[in-house]
Design an enzyme around this catalytic site. Structure first.
Site, PDB file in Angstrom:
ATOM      1  N   GLY A  73      91.019 -24.308  48.796  1.00 22.16           N
ATOM      2  CA  GLY A  73      91.620 -25.500  49.389  1.00 22.16           C
ATOM      3  C   GLY A  73      92.879 -25.131  50.143  1.00 22.16           C
ATOM      4  N   LYS A 104      71.208 -25.996  71.390  1.00 20.77           N
ATOM      5  CA  LYS A 104      70.840 -26.049  69.968  1.00 20.77           C
ATOM      6  C   LYS A 104      69.329 -26.112  69.835  1.00 20.77           C
ATOM      7  CE  LYS A 104      73.645 -25.177  68.507  1.00 20.77           C
ATOM      8  NZ  LYS A 104      75.012 -24.775  68.565  1.00 20.77           N
ATOM      9  N   GLU A 124      75.122 -28.760  75.037  1.00 16.03           N
ATOM     10  CA  GLU A 124      75.125 -28.336  73.639  1.00 16.03           C
ATOM     11  C   GLU A 124      73.827 -28.765  72.945  1.00 16.03           C
ATOM     12  OE1 GLU A 124      76.462 -26.343  71.789  1.00 16.03           O
ATOM     13  OE2 GLU A 124      76.143 -27.035  69.742  1.00 16.03           O
TER      14      GLU A 124
END
Ligand code: F6R
Length: 626
Positions: free
Chosen positions: A119, A503, A499
């Protein structure tokens, strides 16, 4: 993302911890470490690189104890036999490069408190300054180390009570495993915003950030909720809430096998990474807003703030998907910051004679930070005196080191070859750049505040889009046999059309082309017939009517249309064959929301076509050659 393993029980901790770390290797990491409690103290080892390096290191370390910790040639060291509590970590660098000093477990000044952390602690800088003024000595650049020193500072003889106090002071996210040299038979775990699971085996407990490290030992687990703290001994455990009240928890049964567990139960890394986007975007943005002032806080750019103020031209470079994020950045920078911006393929930029000077800033975008063409473009721009800035995911990577300054995208390790969460984070970082450049120039306070407020709302809106996965799957089922697709978009979503196409083609091997909607009638529309479907990106934005006209032109030529538009736009249903709705947001942020259904569409198409989604043919995750 980083991995945590902790152990307490009847067996030797070290081999179980190392095995657990290996089970988390798939997550990506760049250094690793362990700390085990022995009768004489805490034994710790850390190494840069793979777990085997850590194992070598453990073997080499001259044990400070009377007999070696790691048994050689079958000889079992009595001391190691008693080392039945420990923690281990694989680190994927976020604050500070991958070095041994920055690797976890981190400790306090006296080497008594040891912890592994996943984290980001947002207020670590201010805590570090305060603790350093009180005499605490820091040896790492990590945010994690402050937790160890804060525990040391407030320690009252009870690690559990002290941890509860410390967690109230920390801002940000954590999955934590903590032990104290002088508190026998105790291992603590805590969670806020970063996963942590406790495995309940026979006479032993294994805690981990991911069930993959536990499954070999037990399938009985307890999932900690945010704010909860577990105090575990070799026989028992207690769970407390943030106010120190003991809570009862259900024991769950993991249904996955080892392979499925590594993907967190997802069938593919790509799908897992698509679904991680609410968190990855939140991580990219965390701690970077000054919401009331309508400004952003980008620590990595502070050293070059004056040069940014003097910048009068921006060139954004990258390759593939990363360059497409740059194209979205171009629209934002020019509209909101008024800085002339151009975008280039890194491999073209390095060979063309771009007009550059000291007032030009080159922004290099790269997930891996190792793409050879992008690195060469940075070197070329530096040579010409430009300010070079990086938007990079992998901390300490070549591009991160080569640029003058930069901002890490913090999207976590991306394992699938096709870039998904890294792309949306790159756009999010470019929004932050736009606010920074903009507020130094023409952007009003109100605009800065509006953008920040919309960014804060983004993770929830992404969740709403992800809920459409089944619907998108049904669309893919209708279309997966088609051999050609056109993706159309305009203005902010013009790069997203490209994009969507990249993809689809890279993971399903279906031919797809991206087009600026307005370009169709200048040639490409000749391709359209009933066998050539189009995905038309048409959110309700400043160019909606134009996109709608393109959609109708396609329909008029017998083309099928899958439209992506904004919730509430019922009218489009009459014109398109399929409609996918995204929530309303600022026009400049629509690319992030539009990208998600396109990723899901590509994924479902690839599955239906029987492709190896995570490792498409002919492609590598990181292209380190020209
Ligand atoms: C596409 C994809 C590639 C990368 C490109 C740049 O899904 O992943 O197009 O975006 O190779 O890689 P990085 O961002 O590592 O420089």
């Amino acid at each position: 993302m980083c991995g945590i393993v902790g152990y307490i029980g009847k067996n030797q901790a070290l081999p179980i911890l190392l095995d657990g770390l290996k089970r988390l290797e798939y997550r990506g990491y760049d250094s690793a470490g362990v700390a085990v409690k022995t009768a004489d103290g805490v034994f710790s080892a850390k190494a840069i690189g793979k777990i085997v390096e850590l194992e070598k290191k453990i073997g080499e370390i001259k044990s400070p104890f009377p007999c070696p910790l790691v048994p050689r040639s079958g000889r079992r060291a009595p001391l190691l036999k008693r080392a039945n509590t420990g923690i281990a970590h694989t680190r994927w660098a976020t604050h500070g490069a991958p070095t041994e000093a920055n690797a976890h477990p981190q400790t306090d000044c006296q080497g008594k408190i040891w912890l592994a952390h996943n984290g980001i602690i947002e207020n670590y800088q201010e805590l570090k300054t305060r603790l350093a003024a009180k005499g605490h000595k820091f040896i790492s650049e990590t945010d994690t180390e402050v937790i160890a020193h804060l525990l040391e500072d407030l320690y009252d003889g009870n690690l559990t009570a002290t941890l509860i106090k410390v967690l109230k002071i920390l801002k940000g996210t954590y999955g934590l495993a903590v032990l104290h040299r002088d508190e026998p038979n105790k291992l603590l775990a805590a969670k806020r915003g970063s996963p942590l699971v406790i495995g309940l085996a026979d006479g032993e407990f294994i805690i981990a950030s991911d069930a993959a490290a536990i499954i070999r030992h037990t399938k009985q687990v307890i999932y900690l909720n945010d704010g909860e703290i577990a105090e575990i001994s070799d026989r028992d455990f207690k769970i407390f809430d943030a106010d120190n009240n003991q809570v009862d928890k259900n024991v769950d049964q993991i249904e996955w096998d080892q392979a499925a567990a590594e993907k967190g139960g997802w069938p593919h890394f790509m799908l897992k990474e698509i679904f991680e986007q609410p968190e990855s975007i939140a991580n990219s943005l965390r701690g970077r807003f000054m919401a009331e002032a309508g400004r952003v806080k980008l620590g990595g750019l502070e050293g070059v703030a004056e040069r940014i103020r003097q910048t009068n031209k921006i060139i954004i470079v990258g390759c593939g998907t990363a360059r497409l994020a740059g194209l979205v950045g171009e629209y934002m920078m020019e509209e909101y910051a008024g800085v002339p911006t151009e975008v280039d393929y890194a491999h073209e930029f390095r060979y063309r004679k771009a007009v550059l000077d000291e007032q030009t800033a080159l922004i290099a975008i790269s997930q891996s930070g190792e793409t050879a063409d992008t690195l060469a473009a940075v070197q070329e721009a530096k040579e010409k005196g430009c300010l070079t800035l990086g938007v990079v995911n992998v901390v300490g990577s070549s591009i991160a080191r080569e640029t003058d300054a930069g901002v890490y995208s913090h999207s976590g390790p991306e394992i699938a070859v096709a870039s998904t969460k890294a792309f949306t984070s790159q756009i999010a970082i470019l929004v932050l750049f736009t606010v920074m450049f903009g507020r130094q120039r023409q952007m009003s306070l109100a605009t800065g505040q509006r953008i920040i407020n919309e960014l804060i709302a983004l993770p929830d809106k992404i969740r709403q889009v992800l809920a459409l996965n089944d619907e998108i799957k049904r669309v893919a089922e209708k279309y997966y046999k088609f051999k050609n697709f056109a993706f159309l978009g305009r203005k902010y979503n013009h790069p997203i059309a490209f994009e969507g196409a990249i993809k689809l083609k890279e993971i399903s091997y279906v031919h797809a082309e991206g087009f600026a909607s307005g370009e169709m009638k200048h040639g490409p529309i000749a391709l359209i017939d009933e066998n050539f479907p189009s995905l038309v990106i048409a959110p309700l934005d400043s160019v909606y009517e134009k996109n709608y006209s393109s959609l109708q032109e396609i329909k008029a030529r017998g083309g099928k249309v899958i439209a992506i538009t904004t919730a509430g736009n019922g009218k489009i249903k009459a014109a398109a064959d399929e409609v996918i709705y995204i929530p309303k947001t600022l026009e400049m942020l629509t690319p992030i929301l539009v990208t998600v259904p396109l990723q899901l569409f590509a994924y479902q198409m690839a599955i239906l076509n029987g492709r190896d989604v995570d490792k498409p043919r002919n492609l590598a995750k990181s292209v380190t050659v020209e």
